[in-house]
Design a protein around this motif. Structure first.
Motif, PDB file in Angstrom:
ATOM      1  N   UNK A  74       0.838  -1.186   0.000  1.00  0.00           N
ATOM      2  CA  UNK A  74       0.000   0.000   0.000  1.00  0.00           C
ATOM      3  C   UNK A  74       0.872   1.235   0.000  1.00  0.00           C
ATOM      4  N   UNK A  75       0.887   1.972  -1.109  1.00  0.00           N
ATOM      5  CA  UNK A  75       1.708   3.175  -1.242  1.00  0.00           C
ATOM      6  C   UNK A  75       2.981   2.900  -2.022  1.00  0.00           C
ATOM      7  N   UNK A  76       3.099   3.483  -3.200  1.00  0.00           N
ATOM      8  CA  UNK A  76       4.309   3.278  -4.013  1.00  0.00           C
ATOM      9  C   UNK A  76       5.458   4.144  -3.520  1.00  0.00           C
ATOM     10  N   UNK A  77       5.166   5.431  -3.234  1.00  0.00           N
ATOM     11  CA  UNK A  77       6.226   6.346  -2.827  1.00  0.00           C
ATOM     12  C   UNK A  77       7.334   6.378  -3.864  1.00  0.00           C
ATOM     13  N   UNK A  78       8.576   6.258  -3.438  1.00  0.00           N
ATOM     14  CA  UNK A  78       9.716   6.198  -4.353  1.00  0.00           C
ATOM     15  C   UNK A  78      10.087   4.763  -4.704  1.00  0.00           C
ATOM     16  N   UNK A  79       9.300   3.804  -4.210  1.00  0.00           N
ATOM     17  CA  UNK A  79       9.416   2.434  -4.680  1.00  0.00           C
ATOM     18  C   UNK A  79      10.331   1.500  -3.912  1.00  0.00           C
ATOM     19  N   UNK A  80      10.897   1.946  -2.777  1.00  0.00           N
ATOM     20  CA  UNK A  80      11.913   1.122  -2.104  1.00  0.00           C
ATOM     21  C   UNK A  80      11.324  -0.108  -1.417  1.00  0.00           C
ATOM     22  N   UNK A  81      10.125  -0.014  -0.875  1.00  0.00           N
ATOM     23  CA  UNK A  81       9.501  -1.184  -0.249  1.00  0.00           C
ATOM     24  C   UNK A  81       9.177  -2.237  -1.300  1.00  0.00           C
ATOM     25  N   UNK A  82       8.574  -1.804  -2.405  1.00  0.00           N
ATOM     26  CA  UNK A  82       8.217  -2.743  -3.470  1.00  0.00           C
ATOM     27  C   UNK A  82       9.460  -3.372  -4.094  1.00  0.00           C
ATOM     28  N   UNK A 115      12.857   3.790 -11.207  1.00  0.00           N
ATOM     29  CA  UNK A 115      11.910   3.616 -12.317  1.00  0.00           C
ATOM     30  C   UNK A 115      12.305   2.491 -13.263  1.00  0.00           C
ATOM     31  N   UNK A 116      13.551   2.492 -13.723  1.00  0.00           N
ATOM     32  CA  UNK A 116      13.980   1.496 -14.712  1.00  0.00           C
ATOM     33  C   UNK A 116      13.846   0.080 -14.162  1.00  0.00           C
ATOM     34  N   UNK A 117      14.287  -0.125 -12.930  1.00  0.00           N
ATOM     35  CA  UNK A 117      14.231  -1.461 -12.334  1.00  0.00           C
ATOM     36  C   UNK A 117      12.785  -1.910 -12.122  1.00  0.00           C
ATOM     37  N   UNK A 118      11.961  -1.011 -11.605  1.00  0.00           N
ATOM     38  CA  UNK A 118      10.573  -1.373 -11.333  1.00  0.00           C
ATOM     39  C   UNK A 118       9.806  -1.646 -12.625  1.00  0.00           C
ATOM     40  N   UNK A 119       9.996  -0.796 -13.612  1.00  0.00           N
ATOM     41  CA  UNK A 119       9.258  -0.951 -14.869  1.00  0.00           C
ATOM     42  C   UNK A 119       9.690  -2.187 -15.651  1.00  0.00           C
ATOM     43  N   UNK A 120      10.908  -2.673 -15.398  1.00  0.00           N
ATOM     44  CA  UNK A 120      11.423  -3.821 -16.149  1.00  0.00           C
ATOM     45  C   UNK A 120      11.029  -5.161 -15.537  1.00  0.00           C
TER      46      UNK A 120
END
Length: 231
Positions: A74-82, A115-120
């Motif tokens: 819950x919550x993307x933020x800058x993506x570090x948890x995901x 962004x690059x890592x998450x989107x890939x």
């Protein structure tokens, strides 16, 4: 001497206030570039200190001995948890629910550091929605880990509507979205005895983990608090 870098990458009105994404060079560490988010001109998050956001995933994964885990963030933020969840071999799928479409746009445009890592990564699914509303509704599917990093704390929320989640009734509804051995993890910048009491009322096991780091920007140690619960 070159002036320090300072860029406003995005600044947009949202339901919660004026949301800004900025990139700057730290005066205390020349050459170090950080990405920061502010809401109504108040600091919200940064790529500089991310230990507690990562620990939210790391500790919950340590607590769960299973494999092919389904994770809901819950919550993307800058993506570090995901991203930390996705780095684990235990995880087969990670779904992120983000309330603000502007934040999703930042990810799509490649404006945030991960962004690059998450989107890939095809194990990641990011959708716009209200995580609290979803957890208050009957579950359509269940998850092994549910990790919440949205509000400042259970007692200092970005939106008053999320308050129900932090009660025993709200946690009971959220618990229905967990698999039998599933784990709930919640990030907070402060302790909350009322929330801990509610967790104990609903779950068999409650674990509280402080994460302390030295913040060089303000020259003090700071502690964030992680709450974990399971049956």
């Amino acid at each position: 001497m070159e002036p320090p870098i300072f860029e406003i990458l995005a600044c947009e009105p949202t339901e919660l206030g004026i949301l800004c994404l900025r990139r700057r060079e730290l005066l205390c560490e020349p050459g170090t570039i950080v990405t920061e988010v502010t809401l109504d001109h108040e600091f919200l998050m940064s790529s500089y200190l991310t230990a507690s956001e990562k620990a939210l995933s790391e500790i919950s994964l340590q607590m769960h001995s299973g494999s092919r885990l389904r994770v809901l963030v819950g919550g993307l933020g800058l993506g570090y948890t995901a991203w930390t969840a996705q780095e684990s071999d235990q995880v087969s799928q990670c779904e992120v629910i983000e309330f603000l479409p502007q934040v999703l746009s930042w990810l799509e445009q490649g404006l945030v550091p991960l962004s690059d890592k998450l989107n890939a990564d095809n194990r990641l699914k990011v959708t716009q929605g209200d995580i609290y509303q979803q957890l208050a509704s009957p579950p359509e599917q269940k998850y092994d880990l549910i990790l919440i990093d949205v509000d400042h704390s259970p007692d200092e929320r970005l939106d008053k509507a999320s308050g129900k989640f932090y009660t025993a009734d709200g946690l009971q509804r959220a618990k229905l979205h967990l698999e039998a051995d599933g784990i709930l993890g919640v990030w907070s910048y402060a302790e909350s005895s009322r929330f801990v009491d509610a967790l104990h009322e609903v779950f068999r096991e409650v674990r509280i983990e402080p994460v302390t780091v030295f913040n060089n920007l303000i020259n003090v140690e700071q502690t964030d608090w992680l709450f974990f619960a399971r049956d």
